[in-house]
Write a protein that holds these residues in place. Sequence first.
Motif, mmCIF file in Angstrom:
data_model
loop_
_atom_site.group_PDB
_atom_site.id
_atom_site.type_symbol
_atom_site.label_atom_id
_atom_site.label_comp_id
_atom_site.label_asym_id
_atom_site.label_seq_id
_atom_site.Cartn_x
_atom_site.Cartn_y
_atom_site.Cartn_z
ATOM 1 N N GLN A 69 31.254 15.182 1.858
ATOM 2 C CA GLN A 69 30.963 14.709 0.510
ATOM 3 C C GLN A 69 31.772 15.506 -0.517
ATOM 4 O OE1 GLN A 69 28.512 12.123 -0.735
ATOM 5 N NE2 GLN A 69 29.303 11.562 1.280
ATOM 6 N N ASP A 70 32.197 14.809 -1.581
ATOM 7 C CA ASP A 70 33.015 15.491 -2.591
ATOM 8 C C ASP A 70 32.166 16.146 -3.685
ATOM 9 O OD1 ASP A 70 32.110 13.383 -4.118
ATOM 10 O OD2 ASP A 70 34.096 12.682 -4.731
ATOM 11 N N TYR A 71 30.886 16.314 -3.446
ATOM 12 C CA TYR A 71 30.017 16.963 -4.426
ATOM 13 C C TYR A 71 30.528 18.385 -4.678
ATOM 14 C CZ TYR A 71 25.853 18.894 -6.637
ATOM 15 O OH TYR A 71 24.984 19.509 -7.516
ATOM 16 N N PRO A 72 30.827 18.735 -5.931
ATOM 17 C CA PRO A 72 31.447 20.039 -6.215
ATOM 18 C C PRO A 72 30.470 21.211 -6.225
ATOM 19 C CG PRO A 72 31.201 18.785 -8.248
ATOM 20 C CD PRO A 72 30.765 17.878 -7.133
ATOM 21 N N GLY A 73 29.172 20.925 -6.223
ATOM 22 C CA GLY A 73 28.188 22.002 -6.214
ATOM 23 C C GLY A 73 27.869 22.465 -4.798
ATOM 24 N N GLU A 74 26.952 23.411 -4.701
ATOM 25 C CA GLU A 74 26.566 23.944 -3.396
ATOM 26 C C GLU A 74 25.602 22.973 -2.710
ATOM 27 O OE1 GLU A 74 24.199 27.831 -1.480
ATOM 28 O OE2 GLU A 74 24.733 27.780 -3.621
#
Length: 397
Positions: A69-74
């Motif tokens: 997933q390209d989610y930028p958070g942890e």
Amino acid sequence: MGAFILGITLLSLSIWLGLLTLRGQFWRVDTQLEAVEPVLTSLPKVCVVVPARNEAELLPITLRSLLLQDYPGEFHVFLVDDHSTDGTAAFAEGVAHAVDKAQQLHIISSASLPPGWSGKLWAVEQGIQNATKLAPDYVFLTDADIEHDVNNLRRLVAKAEQADLDLASIMVKLRCQSFWEKLLIPAFVFFFQKLYPFRWVNNPQNKTAAAAGGSILIRTTALERIGGISAIRQALIDDCALAQAVKLGVSQQSTVNSQQSRKIWLGLSSLTRSLRPYPSLQTIWDMVARTAYTQLNYSPWLLLGTVVAMTLIYLVPPLGLLIGALLKNQFIALTALIAWLLMTLAYFPTVRFYRCSFVFALSLPAIAFLYTLMTIDSALRHWQGRGGAWKGRVYPG
């Protein structure tokens, strides 16, 4: 005889006019996650919980899509191996190493199923208990047969943050390849939306609550407020039970609904999809029969009402058209035809969403007849002690 048939067809037509004008525009398919701008002003921590029982065949695709997933958070993925016999845990570990995400994947071996729990929810509970050690802002509940679009998580978090939601969920696009899938799967979505109109679900002033279990993002604070997954531990339709608990404000201290309705959101996705195959009539039949009678609260009276309603709404129009033609009564035939056309037009957006032929939209009466038989069979299975069978377990209710 003719007057009775005319009265029934007029009633069916009236019901369709009422459904189309008063039931939350349930036929529309424009409430989609892909319409959400994935803009994030903050980066909440997310823990993903995946219950998995004998899913080794699909994990190389589905788990890979989660880890990438390209989610930028942890975010971390907690996969709960629910007593698999096909090497699910080993396959999961191999996938994580193959995409260089081994540190993000946490594999948990499920403990024995305690009394009063469904197998899936017990696995989810153990995943959440381990995930809470990382103090996430959100928990993302998903199934092991879902292939996620690369920005699915980012869009869900953005939707929850932008609209200040306690829960955001999508009905993923179900597999629709075989003849039986094309015939019956779009109708499954159509009937679900008719039962839970998305515009009503997404309106905090309306008590209608629903979610789709393949993809549910929930705030940790909301999960804690309702008493965790244990609050719905016996639910077979766990997604809608969870949404109801969150939206209606059921707390750990009280089972009485509060005055404040919480904000939840439910939509469709055209990109995130289920890989679970339903190649035959029997596989779809078993899927529906597993929980159809549960949806009716195991009530014989609700079952009778459902059969009558399905007959009146879906079967009367084609039967009225046939009888009207045989009786050479143009008014009966015309009334029945209009009801059938309204039904077809209502169903067509869902058929088009699944890229199926218009012929399937015309077939809705036959489809509804099959679903009615599945519902009756669901009740029979319950009365025989075979209700809720799934993955080798039986939950008679």
